[in-house]
Design a protein around this motif. Sequence first.
Motif, PDB file in Angstrom:
ATOM      1  N   LEU A  84      16.836 -19.562 -21.695  1.00 26.60           N
ATOM      2  CA  LEU A  84      15.436 -19.535 -20.966  1.00 26.60           C
ATOM      3  C   LEU A  84      14.822 -21.292 -21.156  1.00 26.60           C
ATOM      4  O   LEU A  84      15.032 -21.876 -21.693  1.00 26.60           O
ATOM      5  CB  LEU A  84      14.460 -19.051 -22.533  1.00 26.60           C
ATOM      6  CG  LEU A  84      15.141 -18.177 -23.387  1.00 26.60           C
ATOM      7  CD1 LEU A  84      14.034 -17.540 -24.515  1.00 26.60           C
ATOM      8  CD2 LEU A  84      14.743 -16.596 -22.562  1.00 26.60           C
ATOM      9  N   GLY A  86      12.155 -23.443 -21.611  1.00 26.16           N
ATOM     10  CA  GLY A  86      10.899 -23.213 -22.964  1.00 26.16           C
ATOM     11  C   GLY A  86       9.796 -24.899 -22.113  1.00 26.16           C
ATOM     12  O   GLY A  86      10.024 -25.232 -23.150  1.00 26.16           O
ATOM     13  N   THR A 115       8.592 -22.403 -29.820  1.00 25.66           N
ATOM     14  CA  THR A 115      10.060 -22.566 -29.553  1.00 25.66           C
ATOM     15  C   THR A 115      10.495 -21.329 -30.000  1.00 25.66           C
ATOM     16  O   THR A 115      11.934 -21.235 -30.409  1.00 25.66           O
ATOM     17  CB  THR A 115      10.411 -24.232 -29.395  1.00 25.66           C
ATOM     18  OG1 THR A 115      10.152 -24.954 -28.993  1.00 25.66           O
ATOM     19  CG2 THR A 115      12.456 -23.950 -29.183  1.00 25.66           C
ATOM     20  N   LEU A 118      10.313 -18.291 -29.168  1.00 24.61           N
ATOM     21  CA  LEU A 118      12.138 -18.522 -27.295  1.00 24.61           C
ATOM     22  C   LEU A 118      13.099 -17.658 -28.414  1.00 24.61           C
ATOM     23  O   LEU A 118      13.406 -17.285 -27.924  1.00 24.61           O
ATOM     24  CB  LEU A 118      11.195 -19.639 -26.503  1.00 24.61           C
ATOM     25  CG  LEU A 118      10.483 -19.967 -26.076  1.00 24.61           C
ATOM     26  CD1 LEU A 118      10.922 -20.702 -25.381  1.00 24.61           C
ATOM     27  CD2 LEU A 118      10.148 -18.645 -25.277  1.00 24.61           C
ATOM     28  N   ILE A 134      17.719 -22.415 -24.377  1.00 31.96           N
ATOM     29  CA  ILE A 134      16.645 -22.772 -24.209  1.00 31.96           C
ATOM     30  C   ILE A 134      16.674 -24.126 -23.817  1.00 31.96           C
ATOM     31  O   ILE A 134      16.824 -24.619 -24.284  1.00 31.96           O
ATOM     32  CB  ILE A 134      15.590 -22.270 -25.203  1.00 31.96           C
ATOM     33  CG1 ILE A 134      15.804 -21.490 -25.681  1.00 31.96           C
ATOM     34  CG2 ILE A 134      14.273 -22.369 -24.793  1.00 31.96           C
ATOM     35  CD1 ILE A 134      15.467 -21.044 -27.379  1.00 31.96           C
TER      36      ILE A 134
END
Length: 411
Positions: A84, A86, A115, A118, A134
């Motif tokens: 991801l 972020g 976060t 996420l 991330i």
Amino acid sequence: MHIFGDRLHHLTYCTNIHPGEDWASVFHNLQTHTLKLKQNLAPEAAFGIGLRLASIASEELLSGDVLAQFQAWLIDHNCYVFTLNGFPYGGFHHQVVKDQVYAPDWTQRERLAYTQRLITILAALLPANVDGGISTVPLSYKPWWQSDPAQRQAVFEASSLHLAQLTAEMAHLEATQGKLLHLDLEPEPDALLENADEVVTFFQEWLLPVGGAYLQRHYGISIALAETWLRRHIRVCYDTCHFAVEYEDPAEAIAKFQQAGIAIGKFQLSSAVRIPIPDSAIERQAIRQKLKPFAESTYLHQVIEQRSPQGLHHYADLQTALPALETTAATEWRTHFHVPIFIDRYPPFASTQDHIAAILQRLPKIPECTHLEIETYTWEVLPPEMKLDILASIQREYEWVLASLPQPAAV
């Protein structure tokens, strides 16, 4: 997609190239763009997705049964999410972003909560036997704290405590669900962490001692185990554009991380603009005119110039650097503008594609990093002569990477 044929290494592109902040827009982009790329690049194989989620999209994805529906969609289309983005919290297209890309920074609870969402999302989406990463803000933006050393130290401390809190959550996930997640700090020019030396210093002077003490105090673990957790779950996102703009040598930067016991969680494959500075005033004026289309108003395009032998000098943005072009003593400029990675020259400029090539050749020597992500998010603001069809451009980037790997790639 899998590369090297070992099912351990994964290549994707970051969906931040597509405008869209809410989940409906993100999902539309996946259906419209990502599935077409899969059909062209890996029609019969699993296709990895590098998902960028703004804060609002992360909230919407965790509401009701939206996440379950997305999980089913991934299975139906033989896709998977392993990384991801972020970094940008809010809007990233069709508005002025500039230094607000760092806000909220790691001193603020909004960044922590975002976060955490996420982490929850990635833990749910991550396939078995795949680690998840991330990428995130490199703490904060250096100019915000330039004039107050005490405040800067407070930023390092607050960031370390928030990162330690997330480390505990990721360690718990691994212990209870068997899923390894890591948060990857992404150094870039003028950020609080902008090069290998600053990352190493942050780990040694702040994250490990301050974060380690937090984990020891709140979870009753030893300092040794706390440091193990921190090194396992807090890593580096090595963006090749950013490190090239900093004039970092790839082998030396990686060696610094390895010697300090800092893992690289993801390589973001992106290319910067390199501008050789001629002596002639007329040629400099011509270069200034050709650079103007790159000095656009959406993103920060930090410039670092090489003054031989005086070293490096920073400009906060290309817009503010251009007036200095005609008088600078520099021999070269590099600017943080992500350009398609399959282009090595567009006279009178060049790219830092060679930095990417050097990283790809070193991959077998960096066994802890199995994530590669193409990230040319500036497609919408590229000068017109560089802007190909978006899907054709992304596909060419994939093909260039696959052709540049140190051994034949298996899709």
